[in-house]
Enzyme design. Structure first.
Site, PDB file in Angstrom:
ATOM      1  CE  LYS A   1      -4.854  -1.122   1.754  1.00 43.62           C
ATOM      2  NZ  LYS A   1      -4.077  -2.984   2.236  1.00 43.62           N
TER       3      LYS A   1
ATOM      4  CD  GLU B   1     -12.070   4.741   2.543  1.00 46.46           C
ATOM      5  OE1 GLU B   1     -12.387   6.255   2.126  1.00 46.46           O
ATOM      6  OE2 GLU B   1     -11.857   4.261   1.821  1.00 46.46           O
TER       7      GLU B   1
ATOM      8  CB  SER C   1       0.008  -7.894  -0.539  1.00 44.95           C
ATOM      9  OG  SER C   1      -0.550  -8.759  -0.410  1.00 44.95           O
TER      10      SER C   1
HETATM   11  C1  LIG Z   1      -4.814  -4.338   1.771  1.00 50.32           C
HETATM   12  C2  LIG Z   1      -4.571  -5.400   1.253  1.00 50.32           C
HETATM   13  C3  LIG Z   1      -4.477  -6.313   0.808  1.00 50.32           C
HETATM   14  C4  LIG Z   1      -6.064  -5.756  -0.362  1.00 50.32           C
HETATM   15  O1  LIG Z   1      -5.472  -4.820  -1.060  1.00 50.32           O
HETATM   16  P1  LIG Z   1      -5.938  -5.515  -2.754  1.00 50.32           P
HETATM   17  O2  LIG Z   1      -5.914  -3.892  -3.113  1.00 50.32           O
HETATM   18  O3  LIG Z   1      -6.388  -5.964  -3.416  1.00 50.32           O
HETATM   19  O4  LIG Z   1      -4.457  -4.829  -3.126  1.00 50.32           O
HETATM   20  C5  LIG Z   1      -4.075  -6.926  -0.178  1.00 50.32           C
HETATM   21  N1  LIG Z   1      -2.670  -7.759   0.674  1.00 50.32           N
HETATM   22  C6  LIG Z   1      -2.408  -7.071   1.807  1.00 50.32           C
HETATM   23  C7  LIG Z   1      -0.893  -6.822   2.910  1.00 50.32           C
HETATM   24  C8  LIG Z   1      -3.020  -5.695   2.006  1.00 50.32           C
HETATM   25  O5  LIG Z   1      -3.034  -5.195   3.225  1.00 50.32           O
END
Ligand SMILES: *Cc1c(COP(=O)(O)O)cnc(C)c1O
Length: 398
Positions: free
Chosen positions: A93, A115, A382
């Protein structure tokens, strides 16, 4: 031939049938100003130099690719992990948060509005606002504030102004309404920083652009490491930003199969999952047209997943489009299989993944057992799982 990497929405913000800009009249002009500025900035050398400097020296990019040999030996295929969990603030993010904050600053704005539900997006935006010298208002449901104390403390420490929302269910849904209302009154000096590839045009395009750094790096890294492209690229899909970011590096490589993993939660029943591509249908919410989980009367359903970052009842318009043209495939993984993968990566490779990312990993493990040993599977991790350790060990043990 036009390369697929450059798929941009139409001027009105459509990817095929999905996307667009369902906005009150008075905001349309502001959004088109943001779109024009973004299209100019994305090719502007000084903007890109400034952003790149932050990505490298502040966020810690490039994130490495790690060949998970213990897992690979055990499961039968070659599993490679793109380590977005190693970024500053612990997830992908930060990539779009820095981009959005820099864009806001170039537009002359003095504040970011956002938000947050579990607080992950709030922390990333508060961080980006701090480094860029912008004020930051984060809207959060009263119940989420009580539940997500560590992230609330983080945002406070970063100097963000947290606004408690106590209407309705006192969670994310009402926080979205409240932040959008505030934005529509403050847009002259503020920007509403969206947390995924969702919302009205141009935000799906903007967030996608800033997340595409993942796929650009990954393609080059895996070529250097293996001398060939992966057979599969696997990523979890909530709103769809980390997945579109990594997919974009390979969209034009038709031999690379792109797999988006949606959360099946507790099961197929409406309200028990957040798999909007698999179980949703066309609708309009939060300013854009896409696939949304809804009942027969078109009421938007509650989304559920053990991974709170995935429990959004819709999906970014480009995913709905990639699904419709069959360039990407969308599968599901339930809570139990994701939690199992969370333990596996922790215990076998010493990497504690976010529960969101555990969905992608779980599918990769399932796939590994079905394919030849030299099949290369690239999984986007992610984010890191520190935020999930308490919950998982209390629910499921060590
Ligand atoms: C917020 C988040 C996601 C989901 O968001 P996407 O927009 O689908 O990528 C996935 N993995 C992590 C670690 C997150 O913080």
């Amino acid at each position: 031939m036009k390369t697929m990497n450059n798929i941009l929405p139409t001027k009105e913000g459509y990817f095929g049938n999905y996307g667009g800009q369902y906005l009150p009249e008075k905001l349309k002009f502001e959004y088109s100003k943001i779109a024009d500025a973004f299209l100019k900035m994305k090719d502007d050398k000084s903007f890109n130099d400034e952003l790149n400097d932050l990505l490298v020296h502040y966020a810690g990019r490039p994130s490495p690719i790690y060949y998970a040999k213990n897992l690979s030996l055990k499961y039968g295929a070659e599993i490679y992990l793109k380590r977005e969990d190693l970024n500053h603030t612990g997830a992908h993010k930060i990539n779009h948060s820095l981009g959005e904050a820099l864009l806001a600053k170039k537009l002359g704005k003095t504040k970011l509005i956002a938000e947050t539900g579990a607080g992950q997006h709030g922390v990333a935006i508060a961080t980006a606002a701090t480094i860029m010298g912008l004020d930051c208002d984060i809207y959060m449901g009263e119940i989420d504030i009580a539940k997500e104390r560590p992230n609330v403390d983080r945002m406070n420490l970063l100097g963000a102004n947290i606004i408690s929302v106590n209407k309705g269910t006192k969670t994310l849904k009402e926080a979205v309404d409240a932040s959008f209302k505030a934005y529509s009154e403050e847009y002259e000096h503020a920007m509403y920083a969206i947390g995924s590839v969702v919302g009205p045009h141009p935000f799906p395009m903007i967030v996608e652009h800033f997340q595409s750094v993942i796929g650009r790096e990954a393609r080059e890294q895996i070529l250097n490491m293996c001398g060939q492209l992966p057979n599969y690229v696997v990523a979890c899909v909530g709103g769809g930003s980390n997945s579109i970011g990594i997919f974009n590096g390979f969209l034009n490589d038709s031999d690379v199969r792109l797999i988006g993993v949606e959360p099946l939660g507790k099961g197929e029943k409406l309200g028990d999952n957040a798999a909007s591509i698999n179980y949703g249908c066309e609708g309009v919410l939060h300013g854009f047209k896409s696939l949304f989980l809804q009942d027969a009367d078109g009421n938007i359903a509650n989304a559920y997943s053990v991974a709170s970052g995935l429990d959004y009842p819709g999906v970014g318009p480009k995913h709905a489009y990639l699904n419709s043209i069959k360039r990407a495939e969308y599968v599901t993984v339930d809570d139990r299989e994701a939690v199992n993968a969370f333990y596996k990566l922790s215990k076998i490779e010493g990497i504690i993944p976010a529960l969101e990312s555990s969905h992608a990993l779980a599918y990769a493990l399932r796939l590994s057992k079905q394919v030849a040993n030299d099949t290369k599977i690239l999984v986007n991790i992610s984010g890191r799982g520190d935020k999930d350790i308490n919950f998982v060990t209390q629910m499921y043990g060590q």
